[in-house]
Design an enzyme around this catalytic site. Structure first.
Site, mmCIF file in Angstrom:
data_model
loop_
_atom_site.group_PDB
_atom_site.id
_atom_site.type_symbol
_atom_site.label_atom_id
_atom_site.label_comp_id
_atom_site.label_asym_id
_atom_site.label_seq_id
_atom_site.Cartn_x
_atom_site.Cartn_y
_atom_site.Cartn_z
ATOM 1 N N ARG A 102 -14.487 -9.901 2.708
ATOM 2 C CA ARG A 102 -13.469 -10.197 1.694
ATOM 3 C C ARG A 102 -14.146 -11.056 0.636
ATOM 4 O O ARG A 102 -14.637 -12.149 0.941
ATOM 5 C CB ARG A 102 -12.281 -10.926 2.320
ATOM 6 C CG ARG A 102 -11.324 -11.472 1.284
ATOM 7 C CD ARG A 102 -10.022 -11.973 1.862
ATOM 8 N NE ARG A 102 -9.162 -10.869 2.253
ATOM 9 C CZ ARG A 102 -7.837 -10.950 2.372
ATOM 10 N NH1 ARG A 102 -7.215 -12.087 2.127
ATOM 11 N NH2 ARG A 102 -7.122 -9.906 2.731
ATOM 12 N N HIS A 129 -8.011 -3.062 -2.092
ATOM 13 C CA HIS A 129 -7.592 -3.595 -0.787
ATOM 14 C C HIS A 129 -7.235 -2.399 0.109
ATOM 15 O O HIS A 129 -6.075 -2.201 0.486
ATOM 16 C CB HIS A 129 -6.389 -4.531 -0.973
ATOM 17 C CG HIS A 129 -6.101 -5.409 0.205
ATOM 18 N ND1 HIS A 129 -6.877 -5.432 1.352
ATOM 19 C CD2 HIS A 129 -5.094 -6.317 0.426
ATOM 20 C CE1 HIS A 129 -6.373 -6.307 2.196
ATOM 21 N NE2 HIS A 129 -5.304 -6.848 1.661
ATOM 22 N N GLN A 132 -5.148 -2.645 3.524
ATOM 23 C CA GLN A 132 -3.721 -2.902 3.303
ATOM 24 C C GLN A 132 -2.971 -1.587 3.124
ATOM 25 O O GLN A 132 -1.893 -1.380 3.699
ATOM 26 C CB GLN A 132 -3.539 -3.776 2.047
ATOM 27 C CG GLN A 132 -2.100 -4.019 1.682
ATOM 28 C CD GLN A 132 -1.383 -4.879 2.707
ATOM 29 O OE1 GLN A 132 -1.867 -5.939 3.065
ATOM 30 N NE2 GLN A 132 -0.235 -4.420 3.194
ATOM 31 N N ASP A 223 3.520 -7.216 -5.433
ATOM 32 C CA ASP A 223 2.513 -8.167 -4.952
ATOM 33 C C ASP A 223 2.577 -9.371 -5.903
ATOM 34 O O ASP A 223 3.242 -9.321 -6.948
ATOM 35 C CB ASP A 223 1.121 -7.491 -4.983
ATOM 36 C CG ASP A 223 0.015 -8.370 -4.421
ATOM 37 O OD1 ASP A 223 0.319 -9.372 -3.727
ATOM 38 O OD2 ASP A 223 -1.174 -8.060 -4.675
ATOM 39 N N CYS A 263 2.698 -6.732 0.312
ATOM 40 C CA CYS A 263 1.550 -6.921 1.209
ATOM 41 C C CYS A 263 1.526 -8.308 1.837
ATOM 42 O O CYS A 263 0.879 -8.503 2.866
ATOM 43 C CB CYS A 263 0.263 -6.637 0.455
ATOM 44 S SG CYS A 263 0.070 -7.673 -1.004
ATOM 45 N N ARG A 291 -0.856 -3.567 9.955
ATOM 46 C CA ARG A 291 -2.264 -3.892 9.668
ATOM 47 C C ARG A 291 -3.084 -3.770 10.958
ATOM 48 O O ARG A 291 -4.217 -3.292 10.954
ATOM 49 C CB ARG A 291 -2.399 -5.323 9.111
ATOM 50 C CG ARG A 291 -1.680 -5.591 7.790
ATOM 51 C CD ARG A 291 -2.272 -4.801 6.643
ATOM 52 N NE ARG A 291 -3.696 -5.036 6.488
ATOM 53 C CZ ARG A 291 -4.245 -6.061 5.818
ATOM 54 N NH1 ARG A 291 -3.465 -6.928 5.206
ATOM 55 N NH2 ARG A 291 -5.559 -6.188 5.708
HETATM 56 N N1 NVA Z 1 -3.466 -9.261 -4.838
HETATM 57 C C1 NVA Z 1 -3.496 -10.289 -3.818
HETATM 58 C C2 NVA Z 1 -3.406 -9.678 -2.462
HETATM 59 C C3 NVA Z 1 -3.417 -10.672 -1.336
HETATM 60 C C4 NVA Z 1 -3.357 -10.005 -0.010
HETATM 61 C C5 NVA Z 1 -4.767 -11.097 -3.979
HETATM 62 O O1 NVA Z 1 -5.828 -10.515 -4.222
HETATM 63 O O2 NVA Z 1 -4.704 -12.324 -3.874
HETATM 64 N N1 CP Z 2 -1.997 -8.836 2.943
HETATM 65 C C1 CP Z 2 -3.108 -9.540 3.228
HETATM 66 O O1 CP Z 2 -4.244 -9.073 3.077
HETATM 67 O O2 CP Z 2 -2.870 -10.768 3.753
HETATM 68 P P1 CP Z 2 -3.955 -11.897 3.998
HETATM 69 O O3 CP Z 2 -4.461 -12.354 2.667
HETATM 70 O O4 CP Z 2 -3.208 -12.972 4.738
HETATM 71 O O5 CP Z 2 -5.084 -11.320 4.834
#
Ligand code: NVA
Ligand code: CP
Length: 306
Positions: A102, A129, A132, A223, A263, A291
């Site tokens: 990540r 992502h 997800q 989101d 999400c 998930r």
């Molecule tokens: N768009 C959000 C998703 C978090 C799971 C982010 O990147 O922070």
């Molecule tokens: N939806 C998602 O990826 O959640 P986290 O950021 O908690 O992993």
């Protein structure tokens, strides 16, 4: 079943439509425990951004498969001290069987994947992502019994989740509408890729009109308005994004049996109201649970679990 043995998942379009369907089928069987798979492998998690769901669901998935997990926190490894990606990747490659990353730039993930021979999974970048969306599609399929021909409307920021949703819906034979404020469009290359996957069979529609986009949708999705790394801009975005909130009024424009997905984590009162996320049409907890099942199928397929 076509396995994804040894493959990377850097973006959702790394999967074909058939591979996506097979993964969702495997996830369904794993969830119902009609299928049990085992592999004695080691997954590394290298996360430069916060995570609850992705971290825990990958960890539990690997444990349930009989494997092990090492959480390579950047601040306790040499990563935060600037060891080059190409060196870290070649070293981790010698210890681990699979690596979930990540991070911010998609390019960083791709450099990792280039230097590591083991499979590398995108656990979220600024661009995509994909894990997800595997869970999202599983949730939609469970609820409606099918994916093909359904319409998903995403309202909000044209971010990583929106990008992967466009690809996922196109691969699944769904129509997808993205409603976003001017200046917050999804990635242009991904739009083009999604349209070429949809190839005239389904639609990938971009609009600034949330209300029209919500009409006749079977799935309403949103989101956060400021993703991880964009927090300093969050206050500026509040008035810009207000017309893109999922509230009861917007939901009333969708199909009567539409479901609402997010999400998570959610900011109640911003992109979604408390009433909607806690309401009967919200399936966000099933979505979060999925998930685990979707990523277990992904790991099992990539690692050739038996
Ligand atoms: N768009 C959000 C998703 C978090 C799971 C982010 O990147 O922070
Ligand atoms: N939806 C998602 O990826 O959640 P986290 O950021 O908690 O992993």
């Amino acid at each position: 079943m076509t396995a994804l043995i040894g493959r990377d998942l850097l973006g959702l379009a790394d999967l074909s439509s058939t591979e996506l369907q097979e993964l969702l089928e495997m996830a369904t069987q794993l969830k119902s425990q009609k299928l049990q798979l085992h592999c004695n492998k080691v997954l590394g998690l290298l996360f430069s951004k916060a995570s609850t769901r992705t971290r825990v669901s990958f960890t539990v998935a690997m444990y349930q498969l009989g494997g092990q997990v090492i959480d390579l926190l950047p601040n306790v490894t040499q990563v935060s001290r600037g060891e080059p990606i190409q060196d870290t990747a070649r070293v981790l490659d010698r210890y681990l069987d699979v690596l979930a990353i990540r991070t911010f730039a998609q390019q960083e993930l791709e450099t990792f994947a280039h230097y590591a021979k083991i499979p590398v999974i995108n656990a979220l970048t600024d661009l995509e992502h994909p894990c997800q969306i595997l869970a999202d599609l599983l949730t939609i399929q469970e609820y409606f019994g099918t994916l093909s021909g359904l319409t998903l409307t995403y309202v909000g920021d044209g971010n990583n989740v929106a990008n992967s949703l466009m690809l996922g819906c196109a691969l699944a034979g769904m129509n997808v509408k993205i409603a976003f404020p001017s200046g917050y469009a999804p990635d242009a290359e991904i739009v083009e890729k999604a349209r070429s996957i949809a190839a005239g069979k389904t639609e990938v529609i971009l609009t600034h009109d949330a209300e029209t986009a919500a009409k006749d949708a079977q799935v309403l999705y949103t989101d956060v308005w400021a993703s991880m790394g964009q927090e300093t801009d969050a206050d500026n975005r509040l008035p810009i994004f207000q017309p893109y909130q999922i509230n009861q009024q917007l939901l009333s424009l969708a199909d009567a049996d539409a479901i609402v997905l997010h999400c998570l984590p959610a900011h109640r009162g911003e992109e979604i109201t408390d009433e909607v996320i806690e309401g009967s049409q919200s399936k966000v907890w099933d979505q979060a649970e999925n998930r685990l099942h979707a990523q277990k199928a992904l790991l099992a397929s990539i690692l050739g679990a038996k």
